[in-house]
Design a protein around this motif. Structure first.
Motif, mmCIF file in Angstrom:
data_model
loop_
_atom_site.group_PDB
_atom_site.id
_atom_site.type_symbol
_atom_site.label_atom_id
_atom_site.label_comp_id
_atom_site.label_asym_id
_atom_site.label_seq_id
_atom_site.Cartn_x
_atom_site.Cartn_y
_atom_site.Cartn_z
ATOM 1 N N LEU A 12 0.837 -1.206 0.000
ATOM 2 C CA LEU A 12 0.000 0.000 0.000
ATOM 3 C C LEU A 12 0.867 1.249 0.000
ATOM 4 N N THR A 16 1.141 3.876 -3.192
ATOM 5 C CA THR A 16 0.741 5.271 -2.981
ATOM 6 C C THR A 16 1.897 6.204 -3.269
ATOM 7 N N SER A 46 -3.890 13.133 0.179
ATOM 8 C CA SER A 46 -4.491 11.887 -0.311
ATOM 9 C C SER A 46 -3.724 10.680 0.225
ATOM 10 N N ARG A 50 -5.059 7.643 2.698
ATOM 11 C CA ARG A 50 -4.861 6.220 2.422
ATOM 12 C C ARG A 50 -4.209 5.515 3.613
ATOM 13 N N ASP A 53 -6.464 4.166 6.129
ATOM 14 C CA ASP A 53 -7.260 3.040 5.647
ATOM 15 C C ASP A 53 -8.527 3.494 4.926
ATOM 16 N N SER A 55 -10.075 4.815 1.001
ATOM 17 C CA SER A 55 -9.820 4.800 -0.441
ATOM 18 C C SER A 55 -10.817 5.705 -1.147
ATOM 19 N N CYS A 57 -13.507 6.832 -3.976
ATOM 20 C CA CYS A 57 -14.533 6.090 -4.697
ATOM 21 C C CYS A 57 -15.497 7.081 -5.332
ATOM 22 N N TRP A 70 -14.412 9.366 0.143
ATOM 23 C CA TRP A 70 -13.345 8.576 0.742
ATOM 24 C C TRP A 70 -14.042 7.570 1.645
ATOM 25 N N ASN A 73 -11.752 1.169 3.905
ATOM 26 C CA ASN A 73 -11.337 0.005 3.124
ATOM 27 C C ASN A 73 -11.940 -1.296 3.655
#
Length: 331
Positions: A12, A16, A46, A50, A53, A55, A57, A70, A73
């Motif tokens: 991750l 990122t 951003s 992330r 936790d 993401s 959408c 946001w 996850n």
């Protein structure tokens, strides 16, 4: 199992970091056309979301409207869901910088961009807070979020109030920060006289001096923008306010110019109101009016030496109040 989790975290972070590096290269290549520094900061924020936790959408509600969220996850069923609704001072990334870490540890968090902010957009001509509320609620349904509490700031408070009113079965608790939802026409006229300019000119700044004025009205403590050079403030304005400028102005005009709602419904949910005692946008008397209107199921918390942007000036106190109230624990 532990090695798998570790590899997931490392993957991750690396992915990122690569996204940020790629975007940075693109920004450098387009330096003459793009506000480099503020967009780089946007990428950093951003990245931080992330790490919390979350993401991004995007949800197409229909052929006219897209809502960007946001989202958590990994939704945990032992956590309550909390929807965080921003105000006019930017998008969800910038306004919830000090909230997203502590609150994602306690709740399944969903953070939308309101229409015409961030990456949310609609071709509809409806500029009402009712339409914003309907779109956010429809987006949450698409995400499978059927029950949630809502924490909202300033303009977002108008939207959250309508969500709680229209979707009482879905909204469990309501937290509203610095949002003058209940006012009289005379109070509005007097407040506009004190400010001296139409709010749309302040809420959607055109130049660095306008942005400094907005921050000065929003903050009680020292305005840190005065030492920032104009070119940085212009970059921020280009990125945050020039996008959908016309629509943002129309939203502000709709909010300010509509008649006071003399039949504002009383919410059925438990409601926490949080206000800075030095709020120059929505004076403290509006907080007492709203609390009196909501009655025994509401509570007002006043934060000393804090202005309108309580989420920026007193974030630790805000976080503690939100966590205690929504989770039902004693503070």
């Amino acid at each position: 199992m532990e090695s798998t989790k570790l590899w997931h975290v490392i993957s991750l972070y690396l992915s990122t970091a690569l996204v940020i590096f790629r975007n940075l290269l693109l920004y450098i290549l387009n330096l003459n056309q793009s506000p480099l520094l503020t967009k780089f900061m946007d990428a950093i924020l951003s990245f931080y979301f992330r790490l919390c936790d979350l993401s991004p959408c995007a949800i197409d509600l229909d052929e006219q409207t897209t809502i960007h969220f946001w989202v958590a996850n990994h939704r945990r069923f032992d956590k309550q869901s909390l929807v965080m609704v921003h105000g006019y001072g930017g998008n969800s990334l910038w306004q919830f910088l000090y909230q997203v870490g502590p609150l994602t540890r306690k709740f399944n968090v969903y953070i939308p961009d309101l229409l015409f902010f961030g990456k949310s957009y609609s071709k509809s001509l409806d500029r009402s807070d009712l339409f914003q509320a309907k779109c956010l609620s429809d987006g949450l349904k698409r995400l499978g979020v059927d029950k949630f509490s809502v924490y909202a700031i300033s303009y977002g408070g108008f939207v959250a109030y309508r969500m709680a009113e229209m979707y009482a079965d879905a909204v469990e608790k309501v937290v509203i920060v610095s949002s003058g939802i209940l006012y009289t026409d005379d109070q509005r006229v007097e407040q506009l006289r004190k400010i001296g300019r139409h709010p749309s000119e302040i809420l959607v700044p055109k130049n660095p001096d306008d942005l400094r004025l907005l921050v000065n009205l929003s903050m009680y403590k020292q305005n840190s923008l005065y030492w920032l050079p104009d070119f940085l403030l212009r970059e921020f304005i280009t990125m945050m306010y020039d996008h959908c400028r016309k629509e943002k102005i129309e939203l502000a005009k709709h909010l300010v110019e509509k008649k006071a709602d003399t039949n504002l419904p009383v919410l059925t949910q438990e409601t926490l109101l949080i206000w800075g005692d030095q709020d120059k946008i929505f004076p403290l008397e509006l907080a007492h009016q709203l609390q009196g209107h909501l009655g025994s199921k509401s509570r007002l918390e006043i934060i000393k030496d804090t202005g309108h942007a309580a989420n920026m000036e007193s974030p630790d106190k805000i976080n503690k109040l939100v966590i205690s109230f929504v989770s039902g624990c004693s503070s």
